[in-house]
Structures are given as structure tokens and as C-alpha cells.
Design a protein around this motif. Structure first.
Motif, PDB file in Angstrom:
ATOM      1  N   PHE A 280       0.803  -1.199  -0.006  1.00 58.69           N
ATOM      2  CA  PHE A 280       0.037   0.010  -0.051  1.00 58.69           C
ATOM      3  C   PHE A 280       0.884   0.976   0.070  1.00 58.69           C
ATOM      4  CE2 PHE A 280       0.525  -0.660   4.650  1.00 58.69           C
ATOM      5  CZ  PHE A 280       0.903   0.459   4.950  1.00 58.69           C
ATOM      6  N   SER A 281       0.432   2.228  -0.297  1.00 55.81           N
ATOM      7  CA  SER A 281       1.067   3.782  -0.315  1.00 55.81           C
ATOM      8  C   SER A 281       0.257   4.649   0.589  1.00 55.81           C
ATOM      9  CB  SER A 281       1.556   3.905  -1.559  1.00 55.81           C
ATOM     10  OG  SER A 281       0.448   4.274  -2.391  1.00 55.81           O
ATOM     11  N   LEU A 282       0.748   5.784   0.826  1.00 55.05           N
ATOM     12  CA  LEU A 282       0.016   6.922   1.760  1.00 55.05           C
ATOM     13  C   LEU A 282       0.493   8.153   1.322  1.00 55.05           C
ATOM     14  CD1 LEU A 282      -1.920   6.549   3.825  1.00 55.05           C
ATOM     15  CD2 LEU A 282       0.090   6.944   5.779  1.00 55.05           C
ATOM     16  N   ASP A 283      -0.139   9.183   1.183  1.00 60.17           N
ATOM     17  CA  ASP A 283       0.161  10.418   0.834  1.00 60.17           C
ATOM     18  C   ASP A 283       0.425  11.251   1.956  1.00 60.17           C
ATOM     19  OD1 ASP A 283       0.172   9.857  -1.910  1.00 60.17           O
ATOM     20  OD2 ASP A 283      -1.697  10.706  -2.161  1.00 60.17           O
ATOM     21  N   LYS A 284       1.417  12.301   1.872  1.00 58.73           N
ATOM     22  CA  LYS A 284       1.693  13.229   3.139  1.00 58.73           C
ATOM     23  C   LYS A 284       0.228  13.800   3.648  1.00 58.73           C
ATOM     24  CE  LYS A 284       4.660  16.852   4.374  1.00 58.73           C
ATOM     25  NZ  LYS A 284       4.904  16.361   5.724  1.00 58.73           N
ATOM     26  N   GLY A 285       0.119  13.876   4.947  1.00 57.87           N
ATOM     27  CA  GLY A 285      -1.232  14.198   5.273  1.00 57.87           C
ATOM     28  C   GLY A 285      -2.435  13.485   5.556  1.00 57.87           C
ATOM     29  N   GLN A 286      -2.308  12.177   4.836  1.00 61.22           N
ATOM     30  CA  GLN A 286      -3.480  11.185   4.741  1.00 61.22           C
ATOM     31  C   GLN A 286      -3.481  10.586   6.157  1.00 61.22           C
ATOM     32  OE1 GLN A 286      -2.938   8.626   1.388  1.00 61.22           O
ATOM     33  NE2 GLN A 286      -4.751   9.415   0.646  1.00 61.22           N
ATOM     34  N   VAL A 287      -4.837  10.035   6.311  1.00 59.83           N
ATOM     35  CA  VAL A 287      -5.003   9.293   7.377  1.00 59.83           C
ATOM     36  C   VAL A 287      -5.558   7.936   7.039  1.00 59.83           C
ATOM     37  CG1 VAL A 287      -6.319   8.860   9.665  1.00 59.83           C
ATOM     38  CG2 VAL A 287      -5.370  11.096   9.043  1.00 59.83           C
ATOM     39  N   LEU A 288      -4.745   6.678   7.395  1.00 57.99           N
ATOM     40  CA  LEU A 288      -5.017   5.528   7.005  1.00 57.99           C
ATOM     41  C   LEU A 288      -5.619   4.461   8.215  1.00 57.99           C
ATOM     42  CD1 LEU A 288      -4.891   2.943   5.054  1.00 57.99           C
ATOM     43  CD2 LEU A 288      -2.532   2.607   5.841  1.00 57.99           C
ATOM     44  N   SER A 289      -6.728   4.332   7.949  1.00 58.07           N
ATOM     45  CA  SER A 289      -7.243   3.310   8.837  1.00 58.07           C
ATOM     46  C   SER A 289      -7.280   1.904   8.435  1.00 58.07           C
ATOM     47  CB  SER A 289      -8.861   3.688   9.150  1.00 58.07           C
ATOM     48  OG  SER A 289      -9.002   4.871   9.724  1.00 58.07           O
ATOM     49  N   ILE A 290      -6.824   1.117   9.389  1.00 59.22           N
ATOM     50  CA  ILE A 290      -6.740  -0.249   9.081  1.00 59.22           C
ATOM     51  C   ILE A 290      -7.634  -0.984   9.889  1.00 59.22           C
ATOM     52  CG2 ILE A 290      -5.271  -2.569   9.002  1.00 59.22           C
ATOM     53  CD1 ILE A 290      -2.966  -0.633   8.412  1.00 59.22           C
ATOM     54  N   ILE A 291      -8.550  -1.723   9.251  1.00 55.49           N
ATOM     55  CA  ILE A 291      -9.487  -2.546  10.034  1.00 55.49           C
ATOM     56  C   ILE A 291      -9.444  -3.823   9.936  1.00 55.49           C
ATOM     57  CG2 ILE A 291     -11.237  -0.567  10.329  1.00 55.49           C
ATOM     58  CD1 ILE A 291     -12.759  -1.880   8.080  1.00 55.49           C
ATOM     59  N   GLY A 292     -10.037  -4.828  10.530  1.00 55.63           N
ATOM     60  CA  GLY A 292     -10.096  -6.393  10.369  1.00 55.63           C
ATOM     61  C   GLY A 292     -10.171  -7.111  11.619  1.00 55.63           C
ATOM     62  N   SER A 293     -10.475  -8.377  11.416  1.00 48.36           N
ATOM     63  CA  SER A 293     -10.738  -9.007  12.800  1.00 48.36           C
ATOM     64  C   SER A 293      -9.144  -9.289  13.395  1.00 48.36           C
ATOM     65  CB  SER A 293     -11.226 -10.303  12.439  1.00 48.36           C
ATOM     66  OG  SER A 293     -11.590 -10.572  11.161  1.00 48.36           O
ATOM     67  N   SER A 294      -9.304  -9.843  14.901  1.00 45.81           N
ATOM     68  CA  SER A 294      -8.270  -9.986  15.407  1.00 45.81           C
ATOM     69  C   SER A 294      -7.434 -11.313  14.786  1.00 45.81           C
ATOM     70  CB  SER A 294      -8.488 -10.579  16.952  1.00 45.81           C
ATOM     71  OG  SER A 294      -9.119  -9.650  17.459  1.00 45.81           O
ATOM     72  N   GLY A 295      -6.066 -11.168  14.708  1.00 46.21           N
ATOM     73  CA  GLY A 295      -5.427 -12.213  14.137  1.00 46.21           C
ATOM     74  C   GLY A 295      -5.205 -12.001  12.564  1.00 46.21           C
ATOM     75  N   SER A 296      -5.688 -10.793  12.134  1.00 42.11           N
ATOM     76  CA  SER A 296      -5.581 -10.711  10.614  1.00 42.11           C
ATOM     77  C   SER A 296      -4.210  -9.993  10.031  1.00 42.11           C
ATOM     78  CB  SER A 296      -6.864  -9.648  10.062  1.00 42.11           C
ATOM     79  OG  SER A 296      -6.632  -8.486  10.790  1.00 42.11           O
ATOM     80  N   GLY A 297      -3.438  -9.580  11.131  1.00 45.76           N
ATOM     81  CA  GLY A 297      -2.225  -9.171  10.801  1.00 45.76           C
ATOM     82  C   GLY A 297      -1.915  -7.805  11.247  1.00 45.76           C
ATOM     83  N   LYS A 298      -3.003  -7.030  11.382  1.00 45.03           N
ATOM     84  CA  LYS A 298      -2.821  -5.523  11.498  1.00 45.03           C
ATOM     85  C   LYS A 298      -1.664  -4.982  12.463  1.00 45.03           C
ATOM     86  CE  LYS A 298      -6.953  -5.103  13.568  1.00 45.03           C
ATOM     87  NZ  LYS A 298      -7.326  -6.428  13.895  1.00 45.03           N
ATOM     88  N   THR A 299      -1.724  -5.624  13.644  1.00 45.47           N
ATOM     89  CA  THR A 299      -0.594  -5.338  14.778  1.00 45.47           C
ATOM     90  C   THR A 299       0.814  -5.656  14.386  1.00 45.47           C
ATOM     91  OG1 THR A 299      -2.276  -5.322  16.542  1.00 45.47           O
ATOM     92  CG2 THR A 299       0.246  -5.456  16.944  1.00 45.47           C
TER      93      THR A 299
END
Lengths: 261, 228
Positions: free
Chosen positions: A24-43
């Protein structure tokens, strides 16, 4: 302007593949929310970005500088990793404030130690410390904790602790501030004050990545949403695309479980 | 009773001299064992397997054998086995040998307490330090150390109180500490012989000194209560 680019990040613990190639990529000033169930690898993804875990494959590029390349990771020095980390800030679910320091001291510790290594950037020690303290006081005012600055963490509520933890990350001026479920350890009535601070930061165009289970908040504050499932990015897009018109069946089922609550 | 009162000044003088040796051994053991114990603790939690294995083996040997034997080995081994009596025959040589045995022995006990203390600090503390750009060294000295000290004060206190009494073991290599001084009056010393009360009387020295040590340690524990 692209601030972050993540290419094909993979991570395996034992024989469990926790991240199966994240892009994925992110622009300056953007806010990215990552959602998903526990154990999906977010952390794990956030921990990789903050170099608490070393990915098995992939690249992390910040401001066009390749900070991490799995092919060369074995030759990366400890001091290089340290420098890399300073591009990111991380706010933990469980705050992890240092209990022996007051709120103010918690905020000032890391910049003080870093400056001491660099001879206080040519300033005198007392001059530097005065400046640092006024900076810390400014941030404390911003998060609404000026009156609590001399309290120890055990004297603060969970919400106040988390706000201090945010201030502690902010003072180092990271390019990208990451939050790992910042309200999950809080009583429901305390989540509001933390979310308010994060919302304030987004208004100031702070680039942020927020892993959260607060769906409404994720949708409000984000400029971009990623839904993760089983170590993969299942779907990414604008908040309205993900929350109103999810294309993937797995996204739909996940959101349904949340709205059903 | 009258006799005891008459003997008292002479006995007290001799016991005081012995107690000075006791205190010297006690202080040097603490001064040496505190830092050496930390070094051994780092060895035992080292990620380099040979270092941790050798360190743990060493801890096992030192904790698994009596301090009295260790004293005898340190004192007699160089002279009797290596034919190189590095300690000489005097009191200062005996003191050095005793101090070495005590420092190493107590460092091993301390190291295990340190190890428990270090491991009991949540890993989140270290991670918080890392993401703030701190080095492992900075994290240890500015974050972990004080939290570790807070946790280990009670078990270390136990060891320190035991050490006060363990110094009596140095008598086995004839170090002239307080028990040695008390016992001398049984055999005959300073014109007094066959007196057993001076030996019993030494117990008061230990008791009072341990009282002071306990108060100091309680104060330290209270001092650490400013954070949780």
C-alpha cells in the motif's frame, strides 16, 4: 506527495504466515485506517513499520528513501534501524508509559537522550532543556493535560495515559504516526477524549496509520481505509467505498458483524 | 556475674576489633557483588548461547556448593595444589581470599535476583523505548533499571541480612572476624580463658547491625514507592 510506500511485506512466525505480501502507499497528510478481525495481521504490520519485527520479505520506503529492503536486512546496522524508527511513531494499545517518570518527563526523556548524543545540537544543555520543556508544555496543552504534567502514570486515568503516550510520540516529530488500537484498553467513556486528540491531529494534517476497532471513528477520520483478513489486504479504498459499497464478501461480512453489535 | 563485668571492657575491645573485620568483609562483598551480579545476570540472559550456558553452569556450581568449601578452596588451592601461596600467611591475605569467595558467591545469588527483576519488567517498556529511538543501553539505564531495582529490593534485602551472618563463615580460614574474636576467650586470650559468654555475646552485634540494615532497607523500599 507520496510519503510511504510498502511493497510486498511478508512475515512468518514459526510456520504461521502472518503477513502474506502487503502493498500500500500513503500520501503526506493522509490518515489511513486499518480494520479487520483479530489475528488478521494488523498489529504485526504496524510492528514491521516500526522495526519491532523484521519482515521476511518486502520493502519500506519513506520519502523516496528505502528504509528497509529484506534482501539487505541482515547488513542493516543497529544504529541505522534506530534512525529508521524515528521516521515512525507508535502509540501502543497498553500505553507503555514509563512508570517512574511524570507525564512531562515521559515526553521529554527520548528527545533529551537523543540530543545529549548530538551535543545538544550546538546549544548549551540548559538552553536546550528550556526549549524542550516549552515544546513539551505546548504539546501537553494541545492534548489538554497541562495541569497533569507532574503526575505519575499511576495517578492518571487510562485516557490521560494514552494522551501522554501520544504526546511522547509527537514530540519526536515522526513522519508517520501509528496507533495500535489506541482505545481498546480503555473504558468506553474514556475513548472519546483519545479519539478527540487523534481527530485534532488529522485536522493538522498529521500523517497517521490507525489500527482500530472503532468503525465509526475509522470512517470519520480516515482518508483511506484498508480491510485486512488472514494476513492480506482484502480491500482498500476511500471510507465511503469500504463502508458503503464494499466489493468483497469478506469485508461485507466483517462490517455486518460490527454493525450488528 | 561479677566476673563478667570485670572481663567486659577487655572482651568488648576484642569483639569490636573482630566486628570491624566483619563489617569490612560485609561492605566489600556488597560493593563487589552488586555490579558483578549484574554482569553475571546479563551473561545468563545473553542471546549468545555459549555465554549463557557457561554462565548458568557457573551459577549452578557456586550456588550448589557450600560457601565454606569455596572459602577453603580459594584460600588453600593456590598454596597446597599450585605450590604458589599467593595469599601469604597474614590476616590481609586471609581477608583477600575471603572477600573473593564472598563476592563471587553473593554475585551469583544476586544475579538470579537481577535476572528475575529484569525479566519481570514488561516487554512493552523496552518496545516503547525502541520506537522512541532509544538505544538498548539507554533503555536499560533510563527505563528498566529503576523498575528492576524497585522489584528486587525485598529479595535482595533477604540476601543482605543473610550476608551479615554468613561473614562468620570466614572464621574457617581463621579470618579474625567477631566469632573468631569471641571464641578466642574460650582458649585463652587477653588473660581470659575458659569464658564462653563472649562467644554468645557476639549475637548482639549481629542482631543490632541487622536491625540497622533492616531499617535502611525499609527506607529504600519506601523511597521506591513514589511510582507503581
Amino acid at each position: 506527495m507520496k510519503i510511504l510506500e510498502v511493497n510486498n511485506i511478508r512475515k512468518t512466525f514459526g510456520n504461521v504466515e502472518v503477513l502474506k505480501g502487503i502493498d500500500f502507499s500513503l500520501d503526506k497528510g493522509q490518515v489511513l485506517s486499518i480494520i479487520g478481525s483479530s489475528g488478521s495481521g494488523k498489529t504485526t504490520l504496524l510492528r514491521c513499520l516500526n522495526f519491532l519485527e523484521t519482515p521476511d520479505a518486502g520493502e519500506i520506503i519513506v520519502n523516496d528513501e528505502v528504509l528497509f529492503d529484506a534482501a539487505k536486512s541482515h547488513i542493516t546496522s543497529e544504529s541505522q534501524i534506530r534512525k529508521n524508527r524515528l521516521h515512525f511513531g507508535l502509540v501502543f494499545q497498553s500505553f507503555n508509559l514509563f512508570p517512574q517518570y511524570t507525564a512531562l518527563e515521559n515526553i521529554m526523556l527520548a528527545p533529551r537522550l537523543l540530543a545529549a548524543e548530538n551535543n545538544y545540537n550546538g546549544k548549551s544543555k540548559s538552553e536546550f532543556l528550556t526549549q524542550l520543556e516549552s515544546q513539551a508544555n505546548e504539546i501537553l496543552a494541545q492534548i489538554g493535560l497541562s495541569e497533569r504534567k507532574n503526575n505519575y502514570p499511576y495517578q492518571l486515568s487510562g485516557g490521560q495515559c494514552q494522551r501522554v503516550a501520544i504526546a511522547r510520540a509527537l514530540i519526536l516529530k515522526p513522519d508517520i504516526l501509528c496507533f495500535d488500537e489506541p482505545t481498546s484498553a480503555l473504558d468506553p467513556e474514556l475513548t472519546g477524549e483519545v479519539l478527540k486528540v487523534i481527530r485534532g491531529l488529522s485536522e493538522q494534517k498529521t500523517t497517521m496509520i490507525i489500527v482500530t476497532h472503532e468503525m465509526e471513528f475509522a470512517r470519520d477520520v480516515a482518508s483511506k481505509v484498508i480491510f485486512m483478513s488472514d494476513g492480506e489486504i482484502c480491500e482498500q479504498g476511500s471510507p465511503s467505498e469500504i463502508f458503503e459499497n464494499p466489493k468483497e464478501e469478506r469485508t461485507r461480512r466483517f462490517l455486518l458483524r460490527y454493525s450488528g453489535k | 556475674m561479677e566476673l563478667i563485668i570485670k572481663q567486659m571492657p577487655v572482651v568488648i575491645n576484642a569483639l569490636n576489633a573482630g566486628f570491624v573485620q566483619t563489617l569490612k568483609l560485609f561492605s566489600i562483598t556488597l560493593l563487589g557483588a552488586f555490579p558483578l551480579g549484574l554482569l553475571i545476570a546479563f551473561g545468563s540472559i545473553s542471546k549468545i548461547t555459549p555465554i549463557s550456558v557457561i554462565t548458568r553452569l557457573f551459577i549452578w556450581i557456586i550456588r550448589g556448593t557450600p560457601l565454606m568449601i569455596q572459602l577453603l578452596i580459594v584460600y588453600y588451592f593456590p598454596g597446597l595444589v599450585l605450590h604458589n601461596p599467593i595469599w601469604g600467611g597474614g590476616e590481609s591475605g586471609r581477608f583477600t581470599a575471603a572477600a573473593i569467595a564472598f563476592v563471587v558467591n553473593y554475585a551469583c545469588y544476586f544475579s538470579e535476583i537481577y535476572r528475575g527483576g529484569i525479566l519481570s519488567v514488561p516487554v512493552g517498556q523496552q518496545e516503547a523505548g525502541l520506537v522512541l529511538g532509544m538505544t538498548k543501553r539507554q533503555i536499560f539505564f533510563h527505563v528498566t533499571l529503576l523498575q528492576m531495582i524497585k522489584r528486587i529490593v525485598p529479595p535482595i534485602s533477604n540476601e543482605i541480612i543473610t550476608l551479615v551472618k554468613d561473614t562468620a563463615l570466614a572464621r574457617i580460614i581463621a579470618l579474625q572476624e567477631i566469632i573468631w574474636a569471641g571464641q578466642a576467650f574460650m582458649k585463652g586470650s587477653h588473660g581470659i580463658s575458659g569464658a564462653i559468654w563472649p562467644l554468645f555475646f557476639t549475637a548482639f552485634y549481629y542482631l543490632i547491625f541487622n536491625g540497622i540494615v533492616t531499617l535502611a532497607l525499609t527506607k529504600l523500599e519506601d523511597k521506591m514507592n513514589y511510582f507503581r
